[in-house]
Design an enzyme around this catalytic site. Structure first.
Site, mmCIF file in Angstrom:
data_model
loop_
_atom_site.group_PDB
_atom_site.id
_atom_site.type_symbol
_atom_site.label_atom_id
_atom_site.label_comp_id
_atom_site.label_asym_id
_atom_site.label_seq_id
_atom_site.Cartn_x
_atom_site.Cartn_y
_atom_site.Cartn_z
ATOM 1 N N GLU A 1 43.108 81.256 28.529
ATOM 2 C CA GLU A 1 43.655 81.646 29.832
ATOM 3 C C GLU A 1 43.607 83.161 30.033
ATOM 4 O O GLU A 1 44.189 83.914 29.251
ATOM 5 C CB GLU A 1 45.105 81.145 29.953
ATOM 6 C CG GLU A 1 45.655 81.351 31.344
ATOM 7 C CD GLU A 1 47.044 80.747 31.556
ATOM 8 O OE1 GLU A 1 47.455 79.858 30.779
ATOM 9 O OE2 GLU A 1 47.706 81.172 32.515
ATOM 10 N N LYS B 1 56.592 77.244 30.353
ATOM 11 C CA LYS B 1 55.135 77.229 30.182
ATOM 12 C C LYS B 1 54.659 78.667 29.924
ATOM 13 O O LYS B 1 53.807 78.912 29.067
ATOM 14 C CB LYS B 1 54.463 76.651 31.439
ATOM 15 C CG LYS B 1 52.978 76.376 31.284
ATOM 16 C CD LYS B 1 52.092 77.581 31.578
ATOM 17 C CE LYS B 1 50.624 77.261 31.378
ATOM 18 N NZ LYS B 1 49.765 78.438 31.558
ATOM 19 N N ASP C 1 50.475 73.504 13.805
ATOM 20 C CA ASP C 1 50.469 72.331 14.676
ATOM 21 C C ASP C 1 51.248 72.663 15.952
ATOM 22 O O ASP C 1 52.478 72.605 15.975
ATOM 23 C CB ASP C 1 51.124 71.172 13.897
ATOM 24 C CG ASP C 1 51.116 69.867 14.668
ATOM 25 O OD1 ASP C 1 51.024 69.889 15.905
ATOM 26 O OD2 ASP C 1 51.225 68.816 14.013
ATOM 27 N N HIS D 1 46.369 88.422 38.771
ATOM 28 C CA HIS D 1 45.479 87.305 38.432
ATOM 29 C C HIS D 1 44.173 87.314 39.217
ATOM 30 O O HIS D 1 43.185 86.754 38.764
ATOM 31 C CB HIS D 1 46.198 85.984 38.696
ATOM 32 C CG HIS D 1 47.060 85.562 37.550
ATOM 33 N ND1 HIS D 1 47.222 84.268 37.170
ATOM 34 C CD2 HIS D 1 47.793 86.286 36.671
ATOM 35 C CE1 HIS D 1 48.030 84.200 36.132
ATOM 36 N NE2 HIS D 1 48.393 85.422 35.818
HETATM 37 P P1 NDP Z 1 50.487 69.491 3.591
HETATM 38 O O1 NDP Z 1 50.465 68.038 3.488
HETATM 39 O O2 NDP Z 1 49.214 70.220 3.529
HETATM 40 O O3 NDP Z 1 51.518 69.979 2.487
HETATM 41 C C1 NDP Z 1 51.758 71.292 2.195
HETATM 42 C C2 NDP Z 1 51.445 71.483 0.742
HETATM 43 O O4 NDP Z 1 51.140 72.831 0.497
HETATM 44 C C3 NDP Z 1 52.636 71.197 -0.144
HETATM 45 O O5 NDP Z 1 52.778 69.841 -0.396
HETATM 46 C C4 NDP Z 1 52.337 72.013 -1.356
HETATM 47 O O6 NDP Z 1 51.648 71.194 -2.277
HETATM 48 C C5 NDP Z 1 51.364 73.094 -0.866
HETATM 49 N N1 NDP Z 1 51.939 74.439 -0.990
HETATM 50 C C6 NDP Z 1 51.313 75.485 -1.556
HETATM 51 N N2 NDP Z 1 52.083 76.563 -1.536
HETATM 52 C C7 NDP Z 1 53.254 76.202 -0.967
HETATM 53 C C8 NDP Z 1 54.459 76.893 -0.674
HETATM 54 N N3 NDP Z 1 54.635 78.167 -1.004
HETATM 55 N N4 NDP Z 1 55.447 76.229 -0.042
HETATM 56 C C9 NDP Z 1 55.298 74.924 0.289
HETATM 57 N N5 NDP Z 1 54.188 74.219 0.022
HETATM 58 C C10 NDP Z 1 53.165 74.846 -0.587
HETATM 59 O O7 NDP Z 1 51.204 69.983 4.920
HETATM 60 P P2 NDP Z 1 52.621 69.624 5.462
HETATM 61 O O8 NDP Z 1 53.363 68.652 4.616
HETATM 62 O O9 NDP Z 1 53.272 70.934 5.713
HETATM 63 O O10 NDP Z 1 52.259 68.892 6.804
HETATM 64 C C11 NDP Z 1 51.687 69.595 7.865
HETATM 65 C C12 NDP Z 1 50.548 68.798 8.420
HETATM 66 O O11 NDP Z 1 51.005 67.510 8.801
HETATM 67 C C13 NDP Z 1 50.007 69.420 9.672
HETATM 68 O O12 NDP Z 1 48.610 69.356 9.610
HETATM 69 C C14 NDP Z 1 50.536 68.504 10.775
HETATM 70 O O13 NDP Z 1 49.669 68.518 11.877
HETATM 71 C C15 NDP Z 1 50.581 67.170 10.133
HETATM 72 N N6 NDP Z 1 51.508 66.164 10.617
HETATM 73 C C16 NDP Z 1 52.496 66.424 11.523
HETATM 74 C C17 NDP Z 1 53.376 65.448 11.930
HETATM 75 C C18 NDP Z 1 54.469 65.788 12.873
HETATM 76 O O14 NDP Z 1 54.609 66.934 13.230
HETATM 77 N N7 NDP Z 1 55.285 64.846 13.315
HETATM 78 C C19 NDP Z 1 53.274 64.081 11.407
HETATM 79 C C20 NDP Z 1 52.231 63.926 10.423
HETATM 80 C C21 NDP Z 1 51.374 64.923 10.067
HETATM 81 P P3 NDP Z 1 51.881 71.328 -3.854
HETATM 82 O O15 NDP Z 1 53.279 71.821 -4.084
HETATM 83 O O16 NDP Z 1 51.644 69.969 -4.369
HETATM 84 O O17 NDP Z 1 50.869 72.334 -4.281
#
Ligand code: NDP
Length: 425
Positions: free
Chosen positions: A82, A261, A277, A376
């Site tokens: 935009e 918005k 997200d 604009h």
């Molecule tokens: P991930 O599934 O990618 O999980 C994040 C992972 O990052 C953790 O499990 C951890 O894995 C790793 N990690 C590494 N460093 C860190 C840190 N310092 N702190 C925390 N975690 C860390 O992402 P999310 O669980 O955050 O989920 C987000 C995704 O889910 C987005 O893509 C979203 O679009 C989607 N989503 C959203 C929904 C909603 O909003 N309702 C529903 C379903 C999906 P480890 O500790 O094992 O290394």
């Protein structure tokens, strides 16, 4: 660190802007190279990220300079299609900087998951049993995702509420640097067997809630009236009108929707740039805008006559991530985090809410003074010139003639371009 001079940044070419970042050491050398080479998300990675992939889709990647937040300088990356959004954010940031910048407060940073039970024979008894088993449930949630516990996070609290035919269990989780959707969903699903046993009911679903009321962030600014207008009376009048505009968004849902918005023009742009997200953020913030039953404007502006300042504040649920999701996959997202100085999630959330407040300031100032169209029109003329097929060297001339034309539309843009090319030939 000496303050970077951003004067004339908007007039530079993209390559010159990148040179400016290089000169001021605002990006690491590998990210500078990626930016210079316009390195984009590769098809192979894209094909892993979503289904039925045909290609990738590009949008302008820009930056708004001059943000001063908690006495620290930020260069905010923005992805938006935009026109005027980045210009408005930069304009507001410059004015707010002169009055001391933004002050922010991160209230907390936790996500909430829920399990909804139905067909519970004795709700009161089930509620008590679940609360009595809180410690067990918290440890089961943590066992389902032990790595977040190792990182210092994990399940923190359990709450139960009976609503109509449902008994709803809410779990609060410290997700550290991640947004936490997947880890919270895993935890919620792990709790289902125990919750069904304790309640003697059925689980309808187990999932994260996007209404992130445990991740509230506030950004505030206090603008000296001198920076609204050199004319004191005009500045006071504008401050009063901006306060009224903010009140209008509290009482009229038609205005509130547009008011918000405008805030999301900025917020979505940086949420996208940082690989987060934006649907999740939008859903949570719009629910927050309706928290007392009526959808209202999210920001507040007050004209403090005694202090001769205009005070702005914006509080939003901002469960933003710096890890997880697609953040590590997209090269442009990595550049965005670098531009911001690799902030932690709490700091990034504070930057995003400040950008929303800046965007809102610029919109309300324009609306209550010159009107939104004045700024604009030029940008619309530019879009029309580009749509008509004007090249970089032709755009300027087409725009200036379009602005003088009776009808600002694509037909006129094409006619102007045609005439221009005929004259040249
Ligand atoms: P991930 O599934 O990618 O999980 C994040 C992972 O990052 C953790 O499990 C951890 O894995 C790793 N990690 C590494 N460093 C860190 C840190 N310092 N702190 C925390 N975690 C860390 O992402 P999310 O669980 O955050 O989920 C987000 C995704 O889910 C987005 O893509 C979203 O679009 C989607 N989503 C959203 C929904 C909603 O909003 N309702 C529903 C379903 C999906 P480890 O500790 O094992 O290394």
């Amino acid at each position: 660190m000496t303050k970077v001079n951003w004067t004339g940044f908007s007039k530079k070419s993209p390559q010159e802007r990148i040179e400016h970042l290089k000169k001021n050491a605002l990006l690491t050398s590998n990210h500078l190279q990626d930016l210079q080479a316009n390195k984009l998300l590769g098809l192979e990675t894209a094909n892993q990220m979503a289904e039925n992939v045909l290609g990738t889709f590009s949008l302008p990647f820009a930056t708004a300079p001059d943000f001063l937040i908690n006495d620290k300088d930020y260069l905010v990356p923005m992805v938006t299609e935009e026109p005027s959004v980045v210009a408005a954010a930069s304009f507001a940031a410059k004015i707010i900087r002169r009055s001391g910048g933004f002050q922010t407060h991160v209230h907390d940073r936790k996500m909430i998951g829920q399990v909804a039970l139905y067909d519970v024979p004795n709700v009161k008894m089930a509620e008590q049993k679940i609360l009595d088993s809180s410690a067990l449930l918290l440890s089961q949630a943590n066992e389902a995702h032990p790595s977040i516990v190792k990182r210092g996070g994990g399940a923190r609290d359990i709450r139960v509420e009976a609503k109509e035919e449902f008994l709803i269990i809410y779990l609060t989780v410290d997700t550290q640097e991640a947004m936490g959707a997947n880890m919270v969903n895993t935890m919620m699903e792990a709790l289902v067997p125990t919750l069904e046993e304790l309640s003697e009911g059925q689980a309808l679903m187990a999932i994260l809630s996007n209404y992130a009321t445990e991740s509230l962030v506030t950004s505030e600014c206090s603008i000296d009236l001198r920076f609204l207008s050199r004319n004191k009376e005009e500045a006071q009048n504008l401050a009063r009108k901006m306060e009224l505009a903010s009140r209008l968004a509290q009482v009229d849902v038609y205005r509130a929707s547009t008011h918000n918005k405008g805030i999301f023009n900025g917020i979505d742009a940086v949420v996208m740039a940082t690989g987060n997200d934006w649907r999740a953020i939008e859903a949570g913030c719009h629910a927050y805008a309706s928290r007392d039953g009526q959808y209202r404007g999210l920001s507040n502006w007050i004209f403090d006559e005694e202090a001769q300042v205009l005070k702005g504040s914006l509080t939003l649920p901002m469960p933003i991530a710096t890890r997880g999701g697609s953040i590590g996959l997209n090269p442009t997202v990595k550049i965005a985090h670098d531009l911001l100085g690799q902030p932690q999630a709490r700091e990034l959330a504070a930057v995003i809410v400040s950008l929303g407040l800046a965007q809102n300031f610029a919109a309300l100032k324009a609306l209550t003074s010159t009107g939104i169209q004045a700024g604009h029109m030029k940008l619309q003329a530019k879009s029309l010139a580009l749509l008509a097929g004007a090249s970089d060297s032709e755009v300027g001339q087409v725009v200036s003639q379009l602005l003088e034309a009776k009808h600002l539309n694509q037909e006129t843009a094409q006619a102007i371009l045609h005439k221009l090319r005929n004259i040249k030939n």
